[in-house]
Enzyme design. Structure first.
Site, PDB file in Angstrom:
ATOM      1  N   CYS A 206     -14.204 -27.101 -31.618  1.00 34.21           N
ATOM      2  CA  CYS A 206     -15.225 -28.127 -31.854  1.00 34.21           C
ATOM      3  C   CYS A 206     -15.745 -27.904 -33.268  1.00 34.21           C
ATOM      4  O   CYS A 206     -16.217 -26.807 -33.592  1.00 34.21           O
ATOM      5  CB  CYS A 206     -16.351 -27.980 -30.831  1.00 34.21           C
ATOM      6  SG  CYS A 206     -17.822 -28.988 -31.146  1.00 34.21           S
TER       7      CYS A 206
ATOM      8  N   CYS B 121     -13.020 -34.580 -36.015  1.00 35.61           N
ATOM      9  CA  CYS B 121     -13.593 -34.168 -34.726  1.00 35.61           C
ATOM     10  C   CYS B 121     -12.414 -34.054 -33.767  1.00 35.61           C
ATOM     11  O   CYS B 121     -11.518 -34.902 -33.792  1.00 35.61           O
ATOM     12  CB  CYS B 121     -14.607 -35.197 -34.226  1.00 35.61           C
ATOM     13  SG  CYS B 121     -15.138 -34.958 -32.508  1.00 35.61           S
TER      14      CYS B 121
END
Length: 259
Positions: free
Chosen positions: A74, A185
């Site tokens: 992440c 992302c």
């Protein structure tokens, strides 16, 4: 630390599965535990201290289960917590992920590079330090994409709403010389097929950091002598803080999606 232990993966939700797919491909003999914190997603709109605490809690959970390596899959959690995690667990091979700006610049032909990322990733000092390394080498423009990861969390990978999102949030940053879009992302690679369809015949490359992160994880495990080398097919265990079986099922479906 035993070779037989699984490798831990964590993400704010389902996005890190894009990194896990690559890790499974290059380390097929390994077992993996993936923990998606969908109950608290998205991380990218939260304060840094909150992101840090949530990340610590997930990693502690994985450590209690027993892991031999960790991927913080992440971008937001990496920026907020990975340096501190390395101090907390000095013997554990740990990798984070960051937007693939370096490979975008290295392969650039002088056109604009767009970096799609969460607002929190873009606000982080770590991200700004990354951009500063390449400011003089390329035209790099950050594209804040608040709300985009939720499309993946909800299992919406195409459709008019996604087109509308791209029209309103991506097109304003695009120029005739835009040549690369960095999917900054880990959720965004799952939207790659529809984004390519949306872009049409524009000659724009889409890149992300999934393979590079997985290769670095493999390298660190090898240095520690922790890679499994026997001929076997590893086991993948997926957990999710939401407690939803539907979310678990969606996770396995994402893992099976073509790259």
């Amino acid at each position: 630390m035993s070779k037989e232990l699984p490798i831990g993966f964590m993400d704010s939700g389902l996005g890190g599965l894009s990194v896990l797919r690559e890790a499974i491909r290059i380390m097929p003999a390994e077992d993996f535990i993936y923990f998606g914190d969908s109950l608290h997603a998205p991380y990218g709109t939260k304060e840094q201290s909150v992101i840090r605490d949530l990340t610590f809690a997930v990693v502690e959970n994985l450590m209690k289960q027993g892991i031999k390596g960790l991927a913080v899959a992440c971008n937001t959690a990496t920026s907020a917590a990975v340096r501190l995690l390395r101090g907390m667990y000095p013997d554990l091979p740990i990798v984070g992920i960051e937007p693939a700006v370096k490979p975008a610049v290295v392969s650039s032909h002088g056109g604009r590079i767009l970096v799609m990322a969460t607002p929190m990733t873009i606000a982080q000092e770590k991200y700004h330090l990354l951009l500063e390394q390449y400011r003089d080498q390329a035209d790099i423009v950050s594209v804040p994409c608040g709300g985009l990861m939720e499309f993946v969390e909800q299992g919406r990978f195409d459709g008019e709403q996604l087109d509308t999102y791209f029209r309103e949030n991506l097109l304003p940053y695009m120029t005739d010389d835009t040549e690369t879009i960095v999917l900054g992302c880990t959720h965004y690679p799952f939207l790659r097929p529809h984004l390519m369809e949306f872009l049409g015949d524009r000659p724009i490359r889409l890149i992300d950091g999934s393979l590079g992160t997985s290769m670095e994880l493999k390298r660190r495990l090898k240095v520690k002598g922790l890679l499994r080398e026997e001929n076997r097919t590893g086991i993948v265990t997926i957990q999710n803080s939401s407690g939803s079986q539907a979310m678990i099922d969606r996770s396995y479906e994402l893992l099976a999606m073509p790259f």
